[in-house]
Design an enzyme around this catalytic site. Sequence first.
Site, PDB file in Angstrom:
ATOM      1  N   TYR A 295      57.327  54.478  33.058  1.00 14.04           N
ATOM      2  CA  TYR A 295      56.845  53.465  33.992  1.00 14.04           C
ATOM      3  C   TYR A 295      57.769  53.482  35.205  1.00 14.04           C
ATOM      4  CZ  TYR A 295      54.854  48.928  35.405  1.00 14.04           C
ATOM      5  OH  TYR A 295      54.212  47.921  36.064  1.00 14.04           O
TER       6      TYR A 295
ATOM      7  N   GLY B 189      28.740  48.406  30.434  1.00 17.84           N
ATOM      8  CA  GLY B 189      28.290  47.050  30.201  1.00 17.84           C
ATOM      9  C   GLY B 189      29.482  46.122  30.206  1.00 17.84           C
ATOM     10  N   VAL B 190      29.294  44.926  29.661  1.00 18.04           N
ATOM     11  CA  VAL B 190      30.336  43.899  29.696  1.00 18.04           C
ATOM     12  C   VAL B 190      30.712  43.518  28.274  1.00 18.04           C
ATOM     13  CG1 VAL B 190      30.929  41.573  30.473  1.00 18.04           C
ATOM     14  CG2 VAL B 190      29.461  43.024  31.894  1.00 18.04           C
TER      15      VAL B 190
ATOM     16  N   GLY C 165      34.025  48.439  32.133  1.00 14.67           N
ATOM     17  CA  GLY C 165      32.821  47.777  32.623  1.00 14.67           C
ATOM     18  C   GLY C 165      31.717  48.692  33.091  1.00 14.67           C
TER      19      GLY C 165
ATOM     20  N   PHE D 144      34.684  40.299  35.584  1.00 10.99           N
ATOM     21  CA  PHE D 144      35.922  39.707  36.088  1.00 10.99           C
ATOM     22  C   PHE D 144      36.455  38.728  35.048  1.00 10.99           C
ATOM     23  CE2 PHE D 144      38.632  36.898  38.478  1.00 10.99           C
ATOM     24  CZ  PHE D 144      39.107  37.614  39.561  1.00 10.99           C
TER      25      PHE D 144
END
Length: 518
Positions: free
Chosen positions: A440, A257-258, A254, A121
Amino acid sequence: MHRPRWGDPARTTELPGAAATLAGESAPHHGVDPDTITLPGPAMSDAVRARLAAIVGAENLTDADTARVQHTRGFSMPDLLRLRAGNAVDAPDLVVYPGDHDEVVEILAACARLNVAVVPFTGGTSVVGGLAPDATGHDGVVSLDLRRLDRIEEIDEISRLATLQAGLRGTAAETLLRERGWTLGHFPQSYEGAGIGGYAATRSAGQSSAGYGRFDEMVEGLVLATPRGTVELGTAPRSAAGPDLRQLILGSEGVFGVITSVRVRIRPAPAGRVFDGWRFASFEQGATALRRLAQDGPLPTVIRLSDEVETAINLADPDQLGGESSGCLVIAGYEGEADEVRRRRDAASAVLTDAGGTALGTEPGEAWRTGRFAGPYLRDPLLDAGVLVETLETVTLWSKLHGLRAAVTEAITGSLTASGTPPLVMCHVSHVYESGASLYFTVVAPFGTDPLADWGAAKTAANNAIRAAGASITHHHGIGRDHRDAYHDEIGPLALEALRAVKAHLDPDGVCNPGILI
């Protein structure tokens, strides 16, 4: 930020005329105060909490309801509507604040042994379900908030590189770099809330990508913490030493891993800046002009094209379109040294004129630039007024652009109309390349009896239309959970097996953001 509302809590936004008309006079839907939401007790044991506290210190973790709620999901409209209704059933059990890379590695290793899922986060701004893990089979969920990893570790002014910790917010990174005369040049619409780690984990793209590049193009090196240890990648700008594994980690959301730090390219802070507005008679004519700039140059720092509907909504005053009552708006922005800005502006203006554009001067361009980050603040009052509002994006080849736009617009319109909530669908080109461009879409519609179900059906229809048109399911929002099935279809079963094999090697216990991406 204080979710489910966007941005500075002290800032209030009144709906402009066009948006107020869409809202009508329906009863307000302000939702519950998130601070009053009461959660069940944490699912994990005291032993788990004690082990993590031994790593980060007892003062750097919490199971308070308010903190857990503030780490629940992201900022998609379904995320917000659920939280507004008081639904935080998938809140993490514990919020942990590591202080450095080594602590992140220790936390991941401990959670792997203890069968606890871990969700990275930073800003928490995912709009594709990237913060809503599938915790099935796990003994709890930890939200790993990287806010204490908030430093610039190094600025290499000779190489024009900066090493940024992943918990650094984009706004803070830009402020710190500007103090030294540099800029990252990365300004997504989530700029006020997003963080460096999130930029890298989702392959973020900012408004100035034509001039500065996407975030993944800026990354020269990175450090990844995994349950099995550390991966450090990127010793030079380019290398022939095997596949570029940086590109495997960038966009991985994620699940491997981070990401704890990135080494990124920086540029001198611009001395000059000019933003122009241009009118084109049609979206097709404007897109041709953008394609010419993307393929043959010169490229402005910022270049974007709004369709007729978006132009009409955002520019209610016909005087800003040169007195015309219809047409499409192009924004062309230039940054850099004064002479370079003048040279590129003159050359690009010649192309835009030759392609059929009418110069509108700097007023609409500057209005767009100064109001750029006000857009996300409009969502809250629209939801308060009972108006469904959501966005989605994709990217395709120039030769498929107009067919894709028509197909997605038709899919969304047909689905929501069938639900009894006929929508307004707006579209713009936000990023351009030699071979293609992104589209978009912004969708607004009155609430039906079940806006979550209505939007779920419309989103599925849009995803199906995107894949049927041969386009990518996302350009810069990422995969999360919302795009997962379409992503698997896009890359095919053999490539998906390869990604799962990487995850099994780096995260054999499957605790890193389970259920996301793969």
